[in-house]
Scaffold this motif. Structure first.
Motif, PDB file in Angstrom:
ATOM      1  N   ALA A 799      14.522 -40.765-104.838  1.00 31.63           N
ATOM      2  CA  ALA A 799      13.822 -40.573-106.116  1.00 31.63           C
ATOM      3  C   ALA A 799      14.758 -40.161-107.236  1.00 31.63           C
ATOM      4  CB  ALA A 799      12.735 -39.510-105.951  1.00 31.63           C
ATOM      5  N   ASP A 800      16.023 -39.840-106.892  1.00 30.09           N
ATOM      6  CA  ASP A 800      17.006 -39.413-107.878  1.00 30.09           C
ATOM      7  C   ASP A 800      16.532 -38.171-108.624  1.00 30.09           C
ATOM      8  OD1 ASP A 800      19.425 -39.471-109.171  1.00 30.09           O
ATOM      9  OD2 ASP A 800      18.754 -40.829-110.753  1.00 30.09           O
ATOM     10  N   GLU A 801      16.008 -37.191-107.880  1.00 29.55           N
ATOM     11  CA  GLU A 801      15.576 -35.940-108.488  1.00 29.55           C
ATOM     12  C   GLU A 801      15.463 -34.881-107.393  1.00 29.55           C
ATOM     13  OE1 GLU A 801      11.823 -36.687-110.273  1.00 29.55           O
ATOM     14  OE2 GLU A 801      10.739 -36.833-108.391  1.00 29.55           O
ATOM     15  N   VAL A 802      15.383 -33.616-107.829  1.00 28.68           N
ATOM     16  CA  VAL A 802      15.239 -32.507-106.888  1.00 28.68           C
ATOM     17  C   VAL A 802      13.760 -32.347-106.543  1.00 28.68           C
ATOM     18  CG1 VAL A 802      15.534 -30.035-106.541  1.00 28.68           C
ATOM     19  CG2 VAL A 802      17.293 -31.347-107.756  1.00 28.68           C
ATOM     20  N   ARG A 803      13.460 -32.279-105.229  1.00 27.80           N
ATOM     21  CA  ARG A 803      12.084 -32.146-104.775  1.00 27.80           C
ATOM     22  C   ARG A 803      12.005 -31.077-103.681  1.00 27.80           C
ATOM     23  NH1 ARG A 803       9.422 -38.233-104.275  1.00 27.80           N
ATOM     24  NH2 ARG A 803       9.446 -38.719-106.519  1.00 27.80           N
ATOM     25  N   THR A 804      10.776 -30.616-103.481  1.00 26.81           N
ATOM     26  CA  THR A 804      10.510 -29.631-102.427  1.00 26.81           C
ATOM     27  C   THR A 804       9.565 -30.254-101.407  1.00 26.81           C
ATOM     28  OG1 THR A 804      10.816 -27.788-103.955  1.00 26.81           O
ATOM     29  CG2 THR A 804       9.600 -27.343-101.916  1.00 26.81           C
ATOM     30  N   TYR A 805       9.941 -30.159-100.108  1.00 27.03           N
ATOM     31  CA  TYR A 805       9.150 -30.772 -99.043  1.00 27.03           C
ATOM     32  C   TYR A 805       8.691 -29.696 -98.055  1.00 27.03           C
ATOM     33  CZ  TYR A 805      11.414 -35.014-100.729  1.00 27.03           C
ATOM     34  OH  TYR A 805      11.864 -36.029-101.508  1.00 27.03           O
ATOM     35  N   PRO A 806       7.421 -29.701 -97.655  1.00 28.59           N
ATOM     36  CA  PRO A 806       6.983 -28.797 -96.570  1.00 28.59           C
ATOM     37  C   PRO A 806       7.646 -29.213 -95.263  1.00 28.59           C
ATOM     38  CG  PRO A 806       5.108 -29.649 -97.832  1.00 28.59           C
ATOM     39  CD  PRO A 806       6.301 -30.459 -98.222  1.00 28.59           C
ATOM     40  N   LEU A 807       8.143 -28.253 -94.536  1.00 29.54           N
ATOM     41  CA  LEU A 807       8.835 -28.569 -93.291  1.00 29.54           C
ATOM     42  C   LEU A 807       7.913 -29.233 -92.268  1.00 29.54           C
ATOM     43  CD1 LEU A 807      11.086 -25.401 -92.804  1.00 29.54           C
ATOM     44  CD2 LEU A 807      11.849 -27.757 -93.122  1.00 29.54           C
ATOM     45  N   HIS A 808       6.601 -28.871 -92.284  1.00 26.09           N
ATOM     46  CA  HIS A 808       5.720 -29.427 -91.258  1.00 26.09           C
ATOM     47  C   HIS A 808       5.405 -30.897 -91.499  1.00 26.09           C
ATOM     48  CE1 HIS A 808       2.795 -28.397 -94.443  1.00 26.09           C
ATOM     49  NE2 HIS A 808       2.039 -29.348 -93.913  1.00 26.09           N
ATOM     50  N   ARG A 809       5.777 -31.430 -92.678  1.00 25.35           N
ATOM     51  CA  ARG A 809       5.556 -32.852 -92.946  1.00 25.35           C
ATOM     52  C   ARG A 809       6.799 -33.690 -92.675  1.00 25.35           C
ATOM     53  NH1 ARG A 809       0.815 -33.983 -94.980  1.00 25.35           N
ATOM     54  NH2 ARG A 809      -0.427 -32.365 -96.028  1.00 25.35           N
ATOM     55  N   ILE A 810       7.902 -33.059 -92.267  1.00 19.22           N
ATOM     56  CA  ILE A 810       9.121 -33.792 -91.937  1.00 19.22           C
ATOM     57  C   ILE A 810       9.075 -34.125 -90.445  1.00 19.22           C
ATOM     58  CG2 ILE A 810      11.627 -33.679 -91.827  1.00 19.22           C
ATOM     59  CD1 ILE A 810      11.574 -31.819 -94.217  1.00 19.22           C
ATOM     60  N   THR A 811       9.067 -35.432 -90.132  1.00 22.20           N
ATOM     61  CA  THR A 811       8.928 -35.863 -88.727  1.00 22.20           C
ATOM     62  C   THR A 811      10.217 -35.717 -87.948  1.00 22.20           C
ATOM     63  OG1 THR A 811       9.519 -38.151 -89.249  1.00 22.20           O
ATOM     64  CG2 THR A 811       7.205 -37.537 -89.462  1.00 22.20           C
ATOM     65  N   GLY A 812      11.352 -35.802 -88.612  1.00 21.84           N
ATOM     66  CA  GLY A 812      12.626 -35.699 -87.921  1.00 21.84           C
ATOM     67  C   GLY A 812      13.754 -35.795 -88.915  1.00 21.84           C
ATOM     68  N   VAL A 813      14.970 -35.493 -88.449  1.00 20.86           N
ATOM     69  CA  VAL A 813      16.130 -35.479 -89.318  1.00 20.86           C
ATOM     70  C   VAL A 813      17.332 -35.934 -88.515  1.00 20.86           C
ATOM     71  CG1 VAL A 813      16.600 -33.042 -88.834  1.00 20.86           C
ATOM     72  CG2 VAL A 813      17.469 -34.080 -90.946  1.00 20.86           C
ATOM     73  N   ALA A 814      18.265 -36.599 -89.185  1.00 19.18           N
ATOM     74  CA  ALA A 814      19.503 -37.030 -88.542  1.00 19.18           C
ATOM     75  C   ALA A 814      20.627 -36.935 -89.563  1.00 19.18           C
ATOM     76  CB  ALA A 814      19.373 -38.452 -88.012  1.00 19.18           C
ATOM     77  N   GLU A 815      21.820 -36.597 -89.073  1.00 16.94           N
ATOM     78  CA  GLU A 815      22.980 -36.525 -89.958  1.00 16.94           C
ATOM     79  C   GLU A 815      23.528 -37.929 -90.194  1.00 16.94           C
ATOM     80  OE1 GLU A 815      25.859 -33.721 -88.649  1.00 16.94           O
ATOM     81  OE2 GLU A 815      24.359 -32.319 -87.902  1.00 16.94           O
ATOM     82  N   LEU A 816      24.060 -38.149 -91.394  1.00 19.92           N
ATOM     83  CA  LEU A 816      24.626 -39.443 -91.747  1.00 19.92           C
ATOM     84  C   LEU A 816      26.066 -39.517 -91.263  1.00 19.92           C
ATOM     85  CD1 LEU A 816      23.315 -39.748 -95.405  1.00 19.92           C
ATOM     86  CD2 LEU A 816      22.236 -40.522 -93.307  1.00 19.92           C
ATOM     87  N   ALA A 817      26.452 -40.733 -90.870  1.00 21.41           N
ATOM     88  CA  ALA A 817      27.824 -40.935 -90.425  1.00 21.41           C
ATOM     89  C   ALA A 817      28.768 -40.844 -91.613  1.00 21.41           C
ATOM     90  CB  ALA A 817      27.961 -42.290 -89.745  1.00 21.41           C
ATOM     91  N   GLU A 818      29.978 -40.340 -91.365  1.00 24.66           N
ATOM     92  CA  GLU A 818      30.970 -40.256 -92.428  1.00 24.66           C
ATOM     93  C   GLU A 818      31.563 -41.637 -92.675  1.00 24.66           C
ATOM     94  OE1 GLU A 818      33.791 -37.402 -91.286  1.00 24.66           O
ATOM     95  OE2 GLU A 818      32.397 -35.711 -91.298  1.00 24.66           O
ATOM     96  N   ASP A 819      31.962 -41.906 -93.937  1.00 24.26           N
ATOM     97  CA  ASP A 819      32.576 -43.203 -94.272  1.00 24.26           C
ATOM     98  C   ASP A 819      33.909 -43.326 -93.542  1.00 24.26           C
ATOM     99  OD1 ASP A 819      30.487 -43.756 -95.906  1.00 24.26           O
ATOM    100  OD2 ASP A 819      31.495 -43.026 -97.741  1.00 24.26           O
TER     101      ASP A 819
END
Length: 819
Positions: A799-819
């Motif tokens: 979205a190109d902006e700062v947002r706030t997300y409730p943690l209980h709505r985040i299904t999962g997370v993964a780290e991005l690979a380095e270039d």
């Protein structure tokens, strides 16, 4: 594999991914349907750009050479090199015009995502290839047929080997290599020349007839010798019992490598036909503009008491259109144009009553009070932007229903664009120069060629729209003697403001056009010329109060440069009924006549006034009273008055069962001049009460497809697509976490919290799956800033902006690979 080959895009999505933001914005600007709604990433953008509806819309906006280029790619191998494409368009002998125009055309097709890939691997979008490639059901405009491989797909291997051997080629081990050998023979210019050198003359004539298409022909079960010669060598291949086809490779050899008989890389010039003095053009256009205003005003005055009834299905009946045409002294198509113009300008509408009728709107009264040039500006601006097309009236729609004036089904979205383009072509010529209409139509046909001709043989809609534009512009005074006027150039926006700055809006265009037209219009006159034959000549346009009063006192006998009015007993009585006295009429004529008031006119007014009101009609149902009982005796004795069923109530009073209006008309038909009176015995002054609709807005033009996005929307759309593509394509440190099929990442709440907290400390971006309050799932790349209170605050790259997300709505997370 070379580095160059490995870096070549393998799909349209990859080709779009390699573009910069300006190139993506140009694509969305050229094809606005791709941005409604904004794609989530470049893969979705590529998928949408390849849909049938979107590709059809893009092909319909190509000029003839761009379409020929796409058609050539459709019959070329996939992928094709630039040199192959150039050979299909320029032929073996070459064409300097094609060589010069082709690079820009290929770049334009690539910009619109109809082709992709580098010059050594050009791909036509698959949907476009399916639409443009030749087939038995849908022949190509190139006139080419199927390739050897396509035409022999159902042929037995033995028959293929026979053809190969007869053509002088060695036998092969399988049908695939046999077809390849035959294709190679037909594509080799020298070997094909040698093969055809031994062909019978009749066989060469058959090939010549099929060369430019259609490539299909009929043969009998026992073909002639020359046809058997062609069939045995594969120069004609069977496609069905009794049907043969000329293979594409053979046709291209016969054509000298050209896919089209006549490539058209250069647009046809709109050559001047006749040149006029620009001042004469402006004066002619100004005169026609004034005539247009007078015609519209006359139309609305004719409907001032309430116009024709609205048909149940909407629109004006044929009978009412004929009556209006008679009132305007114009042909029916021309009357229909003026009606639609008044409707488009918001001066005319239906009143919405129970017995619905057409009538002027309140805006008409405001329009009448404006200066003449401003009134023209409103009509011209409405015409230029209107999608309703008066030229269709009298025809039938796709359901074979008649199209009526002011009715449904008259909107054509292409009309404004065609009008603008026609006037732009006129504006490109020097001032005062008029082109031949056919030259304009030829140019428009090149810019937007017809891919599928009309089945009924009628002209293409855009051609008809262009013809109507040329005639309507002349009627409206936008052009004069076929050339664009100075105020027409300003209306179009082709003329800058006096200080040289370009105009930026339609309102500014109209304002400048009005300013240029105003000095050219004739000044209204305050006088007429009375003549002894009971006529008055207005040598030019009259001031409104004078014209309105003269329109009540006299009847219009003829129009033109000078309007002739005729005074009659009925017209004088009409003025007396409107509250004027004989003294008022004498004073009015003496004040506004440049010639002495003729004695016959003075006698006419005095004679009608002397008898006017001598009889009085009131309500009994109705009655007649007169101080002179001999007049009533005369009426009673008149056999023509029997239908009124008059009876005497008193020596000076007669009563009738009919209403007062009927009694008034009946007595006037007998030659009397009665006047109506009120219940108090006062003479009633009859003035026509103008009928107006409730406030109405002008009809909105129907746009052609999605509206063109502005720069703000384009910038936001490109940014959102880039961010979404980043979220969809960024590799992860743990590839096993990458879900299949676009599913959201899944991690436990503890792992999600730990990964987000670590990202806050390192400042790295992570990939999350998120489900909003509406249940809509999305993937996002975010850079966490703070994790506390069950919420994560992060910069969302999507979205190109700062947002706030409730943690209980985040299904999962993964780290991005380095270039």
């Amino acid at each position: 594999m070379s580095p160059e080959a490995s870096s070549a895009p393998r799909s349209l999505a990859e080709a779009l991914r390699s573009r910069d933001d300006a190139s993506l914005a140009a694509l969305l600007r050229d094809r606005p349907d791709l941005v409604a709604p904004v794609p989530t990433d470049l893969t979705q953008l590529a998928t949408r750009a390849g849909t049938r509806a979107s590709v059809l819309r893009a092909l319909e906006h190509l000029d003839r050479f761009a379409l020929q280029t796409a058609q050539a790619l459709a019959v070329a191998p996939d992928p094709a090199t630039y040199d192959t494409l150039h050979g299909l368009l320029a032929g073996d002998d070459g064409d300097p015009a094609v060589t010069e125009a082709l690079p820009a055309t290929v770049a334009a097709l690539r910009r619109q995502a109809l082709i992709w890939g580098d010059d050594d691997r050009l791909h036509l979008v698959r949907t476009a290839r399916e639409l443009l490639a030749p087939s038995a059901q849908h022949p190509s405009p190139t006139g080419l047929g199927p390739t050897v491989r396509e035409a022999t797909s159902g042929m037995s291997p033995g028959r293929v080997q026979q053809i190969v051997n007869t053509a002088g080629l060695p036998s092969t081990h399988d049908p695939v290599s046999a077809v390849a050998a035959l294709t190679g023979l037909f594509a080799d210019r020298k070997r094909m020349d040698a093969l055809l050198a031994g062909a019978p003359e009749a066989a060469r004539e058959v090939l010549t007839r099929l060369m430019w298409g259609p490539p299909y022909g009929q043969v009998t079960a026992d073909p002639a010798v020359h046809l058997r010669w062609l069939l045995d060598r594969g120069l004609l291949l069977p496609t069905a019992p009794g049907t043969v086809v000329l293979p594409r490779e053979v046709a291209l050899h016969l054509r000298g490598g050209r896919a089209h008989r006549v490539p058209e890389p250069v647009p046809p010039a709109v050559e001047p036909s006749v040149a006029h003095d620009p001042r004469i053009v402006d004066a002619t256009a100004a005169g026609q503009a004034y005539t247009a205003l007078a015609t519209v005003e006359e139309l609305l005055k004719h409907w001032d008491q309430g116009g024709p009834a609205v048909l149940r299905a909407g629109g004006l009946s044929v009978r009412d259109l004929k009556r209006t045409a008679v009132a305007l002294d114009a042909p029916e198509p021309l009357a229909a144009f003026w009606i639609e113009l008044a409707y488009a300008a918001g001066l005319l509408a239906s009143d919405g009553a129970a017995d619905e009728r057409y009538a002027p709107t309140p805006a008409y009264d405001t329009w009448l009070e404006r200066p003449v040039a401003e009134r023209w500006g409103r009509l011209a601006a409405a015409w230029l932007a209107a999608t309703r097309t008066a030229g269709l009236i009298g025809g039938r729609d796709i359901k074979d229903r008649a199209l009526s004036a002011l009715g449904p089904g008259l909107d054509r979205s292409a009309a404004p664009e065609v009008r603008h383009r026609v006037l732009t072509l006129l504006a490109d010529l020097p001032a005062g120069v008029a082109p031949a209409p056919e030259a304009v139509l030829t140019r428009l046909s090149w810019e937007r060629p017809v891919r599928t001709p009309q089945r009924d043989g009628t002209e293409d809609l855009r051609v008809r729209l262009a013809r109507w534009t040329l005639s309507e512009a002349e009627l409206l005074g936008v052009t004069g003697r076929g050339a664009l006027s100075s105020h027409g150039r300003a209306l179009l926006g082709a003329a800058p403001e006096p200080d040289g700055t370009p105009l930026s809006s339609a309102e500014q265009h109209t304002a400048i056009a009005v300013g240029l037209l105003a000095p050219l219009l004739p000044e209204p006159l305050d006088h007429v010329l009375l003549q002894a034959d009971l006529t008055a000549v207005a040598p030019g346009p009259l001031l409104r109060p004078l014209a309105e009063m003269l329109g009540v006192l006299a009847d219009v006998e003829s129009k033109g440069g000078a309007t002739v009015y005729r005074f009659t007993p009925a017209s004088v009585r009409r003025a007396l009924d409107a509250g004027q006295t004989a003294a008022d009429l004498h004073a009015f004529l003496a004040q506004h006549s440049r010639t002495p008031v003729p004695q016959p006119l003075t006698y006419l007014i005095d004679d009608v006034a002397r008898r006017h009101g001598h009889l009085r009609v009131g309500v009994a149902s109705s009655y007649v009273r007169c101080d002179d009982d001999s007049v009533l005796n005369e009426i009673i004795a008149d056999k023509r008055a029997a239908a009124l069923r008059l009876r005497r109530l008193a020596p000076t009073v007669l009563a009738a069962p009919c209403d007062p209006a009927t009694l008034l008309e009946g007595l006037r038909s007998l030659g009397y001049a009665p006047a109506a009176e009120s219940a108090q015995g006062d003479v009633l002054i009859t003035r026509a009460d103008a009928h107006r609709t409730p406030p109405r807005t002008a009809p909105e033009p129907v746009p052609e497809g999605p509206p063109a996005p502005d720069s703000v929307l384009l910038t936001a759309a490109v940014r959102a697509i880039r961010a979404g593509d980043l979220a969809a394509t960024t590799p992860l440190k743990a590839p096993g976490l990458q879900p299949a099929g676009g599913e959201l990442p899944r991690t436990s709440p503890a792992d999600t919290l730990a990964t987000l907290q670590a990202a806050v400390m390192t400042g790295e971006a992570v990939w999350i799956g998120y489900v909003n309050a509406d249940g809509a799932a999305s993937q996002r790349v975010v850079a966490p800033i703070r994790v506390e209170g069950g919420f994560v605050t992060a910069y969302d790259h999507t979205a190109d902006e700062v947002r706030t997300y409730p943690l209980h709505r985040i299904t999962g997370v993964a780290e991005l690979a380095e270039d």
